[in-house]
Design an enzyme around this catalytic site. Structure first.
Site, mmCIF file in Angstrom:
data_model
loop_
_atom_site.group_PDB
_atom_site.id
_atom_site.type_symbol
_atom_site.label_atom_id
_atom_site.label_comp_id
_atom_site.label_asym_id
_atom_site.label_seq_id
_atom_site.Cartn_x
_atom_site.Cartn_y
_atom_site.Cartn_z
ATOM 1 N N LYS A 192 0.859 -1.183 0.000
ATOM 2 C CA LYS A 192 0.000 0.000 0.000
ATOM 3 C C LYS A 192 0.904 1.244 0.000
ATOM 4 C CE LYS A 192 -4.043 -2.025 2.268
ATOM 5 N NZ LYS A 192 -5.013 -1.889 1.173
ATOM 6 N N ARG A 232 -9.774 -12.041 0.675
ATOM 7 C CA ARG A 232 -10.550 -13.085 0.007
ATOM 8 C C ARG A 232 -9.807 -14.417 -0.008
ATOM 9 N NH1 ARG A 232 -10.849 -9.440 -5.349
ATOM 10 N NH2 ARG A 232 -10.808 -7.855 -3.718
HETATM 11 N N1 BES Z 1 -8.277 -4.383 3.673
HETATM 12 C C1 BES Z 1 -8.402 -3.847 2.378
HETATM 13 C C2 BES Z 1 -9.731 -3.138 2.131
HETATM 14 C C3 BES Z 1 -9.975 -1.906 2.961
HETATM 15 C C4 BES Z 1 -9.724 -0.654 2.441
HETATM 16 C C5 BES Z 1 -10.503 -1.988 4.222
HETATM 17 C C6 BES Z 1 -9.971 0.467 3.189
HETATM 18 C C7 BES Z 1 -10.749 -0.871 4.978
HETATM 19 C C8 BES Z 1 -10.491 0.371 4.459
HETATM 20 C C9 BES Z 1 -8.281 -4.966 1.349
HETATM 21 O O1 BES Z 1 -7.474 -6.025 1.698
HETATM 22 C C10 BES Z 1 -7.677 -4.370 0.129
HETATM 23 O O2 BES Z 1 -6.551 -3.985 0.187
HETATM 24 N N2 BES Z 1 -8.462 -4.319 -0.928
HETATM 25 C C11 BES Z 1 -8.024 -3.777 -2.168
HETATM 26 C C12 BES Z 1 -8.446 -4.749 -3.232
HETATM 27 C C13 BES Z 1 -7.797 -4.487 -4.554
HETATM 28 C C14 BES Z 1 -6.329 -4.794 -4.488
HETATM 29 C C15 BES Z 1 -8.476 -5.378 -5.544
HETATM 30 C C16 BES Z 1 -8.701 -2.422 -2.337
HETATM 31 O O3 BES Z 1 -9.836 -2.267 -1.902
HETATM 32 O O4 BES Z 1 -8.058 -1.535 -2.879
HETATM 33 MN MN MN Z 2 -5.429 -5.690 1.167
#
Ligand code: BES
Ligand code: MN
Ligand code: ZN
Length: 489
Positions: free
Chosen positions: A271, A346
């Site tokens: 991230k 997931r």
């Molecule tokens: N844990 C995150 C989603 C999330 C984002 C939770 C903001 C709480 C607040 C999840 O694991 C993630 O990183 N999702 C990605 C998915 C993408 C890589 C397809 C996202 O939402 O950007």
């Molecule tokens: Mn994630």
């Protein structure tokens, strides 16, 4: 805090503060209220006039009462329009009352609010509102945030509610508070190891069956998706399964599965700054809600068997982290191309769902802080709900409505699964950006064969930045009350 219903008339109640709810369309003082005003030498009518109190929802006014009256302070709180009264109004109003009483340094509180639906439902809503508004998480503060006297005793004046109803609301609140504490704790305090310890403590306290699968156990079960995520962390993964069994034959068998990422760095698809990486301690929010519901259910003891499951780990970067593009095999034999290591939730849920289905339950509900896309779609207050089973979706929608927790049903649009097609594996873990919360749900669906299943994306509502209603800013404990209502329904 002691909360009890009382049949003491308003005029005879003694204590620090008497709080009375007034509707927008009925602020004239008649009957008992007129008598109270006389008893207080006109303080009540003066207060209404001076503050131009109109009874708007959650507006308040308070005044010191002089002389030798049985109360120290009189407070009024607005209820909005009488025809719009809902349990949620009472929950919010009670939260406002609790906060005001604390601010005004009152230890004993008499609350007079109207009835909605029935006395027990009213008492439950008020109890939840006060308990959850007054709870303060001072675990990580070196000094108390709001010292001074706490509200110690609350009487719900003129409400013929049962002690059991109030006690059950307090048990549910203890679950909400556990969920909040787990989510609020940072990733250097809440780890897979401490999550397992919490599960152990809960199992011990409430005499529940606990199963913790270590890495080797998960390997034996072929949980390649979960372990693929876990392999980048220096901390051991913990697959946690707690069972609540009623004494009699269960009416239903249910499973709750919560996403349990104690920290989500994104993995090698790290991230970036500005992505909210520093907030990713909340990524075990689904597991927090699961444990919170467990704590409530273990005390409420319904005639339903419930399995509480979470595959807990961190998503980290290291020399042994999964590479973007690696293939993993989940415990149902399906192969996954991990085209983005940040879509890790997931992967952990895939193996947890397969595990849950093997328990031959009547329904599975998973909760996960799964996608930023769901926040884009529904904002911070509303969870997305996906289910291929209309009855289950309706049950959950009703349970959420009763809890005053917002959910919105979203489509399992099969065509979008095309976005997850992989060339050499069965599927990819990440699709295109549009409809990202939907493809995430479609991915999960691949890991449940026949059991009615629903998925709640709670990425938004597990946390709030600013104070809203009866929730303090921070972790909300979202979903615990919905799950409890659903399990009891
Ligand atoms: N844990 C995150 C989603 C999330 C984002 C939770 C903001 C709480 C607040 C999840 O694991 C993630 O990183 N999702 C990605 C998915 C993408 C890589 C397809 C996202 O939402 O950007
Ligand atoms: Mn994630
Ligand atoms: Zn995540």
């Amino acid at each position: 805090m002691e909360i009890k219903a009382s049949n003491t008339p308003k005029l005879e109640w003694t204590g620090d503060a008497l709080i009375i709810g007034l509707f927008e369309d009925a602020i004239e003082l008649t009957g008992d209220m007129a008598k109270l005003d006389v008893m207080l030498a006109g303080t009540l009518s003066e207060l209404i006039e001076e503050t131009e109190f109109k009874g708007k929802a959650n507006s308040t006014a308070s005044s010191r009462v002089g002389g030798t009256t049985p109360i120290r302070k009189i407070m009024i709180v607005g209820l909005g329009k009488s025809e719009e009264l809902k349990l949620e109004t009472l929950r919010q109003t009670a939260a406002t009352c609790g906060r005001l009483a604390k601010k005004e340094r009152c230890k004993t509180l008499g609350i007079s609010l109207p009835i909605c639906q029935d006395a027990d439902s009213t008492a439950i809503a008020i109890t939840e509102g006060i308990e959850l508004a007054l709870y303060q998480d001072n675990r990580f503060k070196s000094e108390l945030e709001n010292p001074g006297p706490d509200v110690e005793k609350v009487e719900l004046i003129g409400l013929a509610a049962s002690d059991e109803a109030i006690a059950s609301a307090q048990q549910i609140c203890s679950g909400v508070i556990l969920a909040r504490e787990l989510v609020a704790a940072p990733a250097n305090s809440c780890t897979p190891i401490t999550m397992a310890k919490t599960a152990e403590a809960l199992a011990k306290e409430f005499d529940l069956t606990l199963e913790i699968l270590e890495k080797e156990d998960c390997e034996k079960l072929g949980m390649g998706a979960f372990l693929g995520v876990a392999q980048g962390s220096d901390l051991p993964p913990k697959f946690i399964h707690i069972t609540y069994k009623p004494e009699s034959t269960p009416r239903r068998k249910l499973a709750i599965v919560g996403k349990g990422l104690t920290f989500d760095s994104g993995g090698l698809n790290l991230k970036t700054s500005g992505s909210g990486i520093e907030m990713m301690k909340i990524d075990m929010g689904g597991a927090g809600t699961t444990f919170g519901a467990l704590k409530a259910i273990a005390q409420l003891k319904p005639d339903v068997e419930v399995h509480f499951i979470s595959a807990v780990t961190e998503n980290m970067v290291s020399g042994h982290a999964i590479h973007p593009g690696d293939f993993v095999t989940a415990s149902n034999g399906k192969t996954i191309e991990v085209n983005n290591t940040d879509a890790e939730g997931r992967l952990t849920l895939a193996d947890a769902l397969v595990f849950a289905e093997k328990l031959e339950v009547d329904a599975i509900v998973d909760l996960a802080t799964l996608t930023g896309a769901c926040i884009v779609a529904l904002g911070n207050d509303i969870a997305g709900l996906w289910s291929s089973n209309d009855d289950l979706a309706a049950e959950l929608t009703a349970a959420a409505k009763k809890a005053g927790e917002k959910v919105w049903r979203m489509p399992l649009e099969e065509k979008y699964f095309e976005g997850l097609k992989a060339t050499h594996a069965d599927m990819k873990n990440t699709g295109p950006r549009p409809g990202g919360a939907i493809t995430a749900a479609l991915f999960l669906k691949q890991f449940v064969k026949n059991t009615p299943w629903a998925h709640l994306d709670v990425a938004g509502p597990v946390w709030i930045d600013v104070e809203n209603g009866y929730n303090n800013p921070g972790a909300t404990g979202y979903g615990v009350r919905t799950l409890v209502n659903w399990i009891l329904s």
